[in-house]
Write an enzyme that holds these catalytic residues in place. Sequence first.
Site, PDB file in Angstrom:
ATOM      1  N   LYS A   1       0.906  -1.078  -0.014  1.00  0.00           N
ATOM      2  CA  LYS A   1      -0.092   0.088  -0.094  1.00  0.00           C
ATOM      3  C   LYS A   1       0.771   1.204   0.181  1.00  0.00           C
ATOM      4  O   LYS A   1       1.385   1.632   1.044  1.00  0.00           O
ATOM      5  CB  LYS A   1      -1.038  -0.010   1.023  1.00  0.00           C
ATOM      6  CG  LYS A   1      -1.965   1.228   1.066  1.00  0.00           C
ATOM      7  CD  LYS A   1      -2.855   1.198   2.313  1.00  0.00           C
ATOM      8  CE  LYS A   1      -3.798   2.228   1.695  1.00  0.00           C
ATOM      9  NZ  LYS A   1      -3.430   3.623   1.406  1.00  0.00           N
TER      10      LYS A   1
ATOM     11  N   ARG B   1      -5.003   8.804  -3.629  1.00  0.00           N
ATOM     12  CA  ARG B   1      -5.965   7.903  -4.576  1.00  0.00           C
ATOM     13  C   ARG B   1      -6.188   8.614  -5.916  1.00  0.00           C
ATOM     14  O   ARG B   1      -6.509   9.806  -5.785  1.00  0.00           O
ATOM     15  CB  ARG B   1      -7.038   7.501  -3.942  1.00  0.00           C
ATOM     16  CG  ARG B   1      -7.814   6.528  -4.728  1.00  0.00           C
ATOM     17  CD  ARG B   1      -7.242   4.975  -4.606  1.00  0.00           C
ATOM     18  NE  ARG B   1      -8.259   3.929  -5.261  1.00  0.00           N
ATOM     19  CZ  ARG B   1      -8.892   3.165  -4.373  1.00  0.00           C
ATOM     20  NH1 ARG B   1      -9.218   3.596  -2.883  1.00  0.00           N
ATOM     21  NH2 ARG B   1      -9.759   2.441  -4.755  1.00  0.00           N
TER      22      ARG B   1
ATOM     23  N   ARG C   1      -9.938  10.593  -4.995  1.00  0.00           N
ATOM     24  CA  ARG C   1     -11.100   9.922  -4.517  1.00  0.00           C
ATOM     25  C   ARG C   1     -12.430  10.527  -3.998  1.00  0.00           C
ATOM     26  O   ARG C   1     -13.515   9.881  -4.146  1.00  0.00           O
ATOM     27  CB  ARG C   1     -10.360   9.212  -3.169  1.00  0.00           C
ATOM     28  CG  ARG C   1     -11.495   8.419  -2.370  1.00  0.00           C
ATOM     29  CD  ARG C   1     -10.751   7.954  -1.254  1.00  0.00           C
ATOM     30  NE  ARG C   1     -11.741   7.470  -0.090  1.00  0.00           N
ATOM     31  CZ  ARG C   1     -11.781   6.848   1.209  1.00  0.00           C
ATOM     32  NH1 ARG C   1     -10.248   6.525   1.459  1.00  0.00           N
ATOM     33  NH2 ARG C   1     -12.417   6.473   1.879  1.00  0.00           N
TER      34      ARG C   1
ATOM     35  N   GLU D   1      -2.417   4.849  -7.102  1.00  0.00           N
ATOM     36  CA  GLU D   1      -2.105   6.045  -6.139  1.00  0.00           C
ATOM     37  C   GLU D   1      -1.177   6.717  -6.883  1.00  0.00           C
ATOM     38  O   GLU D   1      -0.282   6.283  -7.724  1.00  0.00           O
ATOM     39  CB  GLU D   1      -1.351   5.538  -4.886  1.00  0.00           C
ATOM     40  CG  GLU D   1      -2.095   4.679  -4.165  1.00  0.00           C
ATOM     41  CD  GLU D   1      -2.804   5.684  -2.878  1.00  0.00           C
ATOM     42  OE1 GLU D   1      -2.317   6.701  -2.485  1.00  0.00           O
ATOM     43  OE2 GLU D   1      -4.008   4.975  -2.088  1.00  0.00           O
TER      44      GLU D   1
ATOM     45  N   PHE E   1      -3.130  -0.052  -9.447  1.00  0.00           N
ATOM     46  CA  PHE E   1      -3.370  -1.332  -8.780  1.00  0.00           C
ATOM     47  C   PHE E   1      -4.637  -2.181  -9.448  1.00  0.00           C
ATOM     48  O   PHE E   1      -4.942  -3.215  -9.259  1.00  0.00           O
ATOM     49  CB  PHE E   1      -3.394  -1.614  -7.281  1.00  0.00           C
ATOM     50  CG  PHE E   1      -4.282  -0.298  -6.616  1.00  0.00           C
ATOM     51  CD1 PHE E   1      -5.774  -0.291  -6.994  1.00  0.00           C
ATOM     52  CD2 PHE E   1      -3.719   0.832  -5.984  1.00  0.00           C
ATOM     53  CE1 PHE E   1      -6.529   0.820  -6.377  1.00  0.00           C
ATOM     54  CE2 PHE E   1      -4.333   1.869  -5.506  1.00  0.00           C
ATOM     55  CZ  PHE E   1      -5.851   1.730  -5.435  1.00  0.00           C
TER      56      PHE E   1
ATOM     57  N   ARG F   1     -16.241  -1.569   0.910  1.00  0.00           N
ATOM     58  CA  ARG F   1     -14.872  -2.002   1.631  1.00  0.00           C
ATOM     59  C   ARG F   1     -14.884  -3.314   1.372  1.00  0.00           C
ATOM     60  O   ARG F   1     -14.959  -4.259   2.421  1.00  0.00           O
ATOM     61  CB  ARG F   1     -14.928  -1.529   2.886  1.00  0.00           C
ATOM     62  CG  ARG F   1     -14.911  -0.116   3.337  1.00  0.00           C
ATOM     63  CD  ARG F   1     -14.770   0.264   4.767  1.00  0.00           C
ATOM     64  NE  ARG F   1     -14.950   1.715   4.865  1.00  0.00           N
ATOM     65  CZ  ARG F   1     -13.775   2.667   4.785  1.00  0.00           C
ATOM     66  NH1 ARG F   1     -12.565   2.130   4.179  1.00  0.00           N
ATOM     67  NH2 ARG F   1     -13.936   3.782   4.730  1.00  0.00           N
TER      68      ARG F   1
END
Length: 318
Positions: free
Chosen positions: A23, A28, A43, A71, A110, A184
């Site tokens: 991470k 983001r 984001r 990111e 990602f 999530r």
Amino acid sequence: MRVALAAAVRTLPRGAGLAYEPKFDGHRLVVVRTAEDVVLQARSGRIVTSAFPDLAAAALQLPAATVLDGEVVVWHAGRTDFALVQRRAAATAARAAVLAQSLPASYAAFDVLELAGLDLRARPYERRRALLVDLLLPLGPPLQPVPMTTDPELAATWYETLPASGIEGLVVKRLDQAYPAGRRGWQKLRHTDVRDAAVIGYTGTPRRPLALVLVLPAGDETPLVSSPLTAALRAEVAAELASRTATATSTASSTPTATPTSTARSAAAAAATAAATVTAIGLGEVPFRPLDPPLTAEVRYTSTRHPPPEVLRLRSDL
């Protein structure tokens, strides 16, 4: 574009069918390659294309109608530097062009959500990952896929060793999982710590403080804005501020009448207080009210600057 989110966990998930990614400590960013141009979306949904002209130019190499999730990071002295990402994100369009040369951004991708007009969000992560690698490896920096492993032992090694490079922790995903937009559906394991921090100010008003401005004990003394205070902490901080005001008023009433010089100094101090600003994650520059002397608070924070430190309590026992 609603992005996928991750739920925090305290231990490394293990089991069949899991993938592990580092991470990165950045902002983001969704990269949208349209038929004519490139749009960069934060984001929050805010369009930040003008802040990262170097990434926008690099993304022109992508096929039209392609969408990436990842990111944006800035590397400095061998590690990612979140403060420099903040500086890039807050720059005006004119300043951004200069910073793109002195502080070039990298994009740690990602996921690929759309490829040449084909919506991939319902495809399993394993397939999306393969398409992402095939897409980006030929292009090279600054657009790069994040590393990934299905080996939990290697992931554990990453977790222990990569923080020195500015990596926050790990994100864990199921190989058979569709893209969980707005949910999530992933898991994240971060390096956290609980320490005492200096409270040098607060946002909001004395009666309703919203967040605290902190200097962390092991940081570079750059002020950070905490996550929003709970209702109980807002009341506790407001009571402390009211107590300070009452003490200051009592002291002032027992001193001689103010002179023009002292009044001017007070006005100058008030003006300086009103002009104080600090960079808040996701918000840019925000005003705050300094505290002198500072308070002390117990905070939980990650080994990097994201997410914001969480205030657990004021330390009135010190």
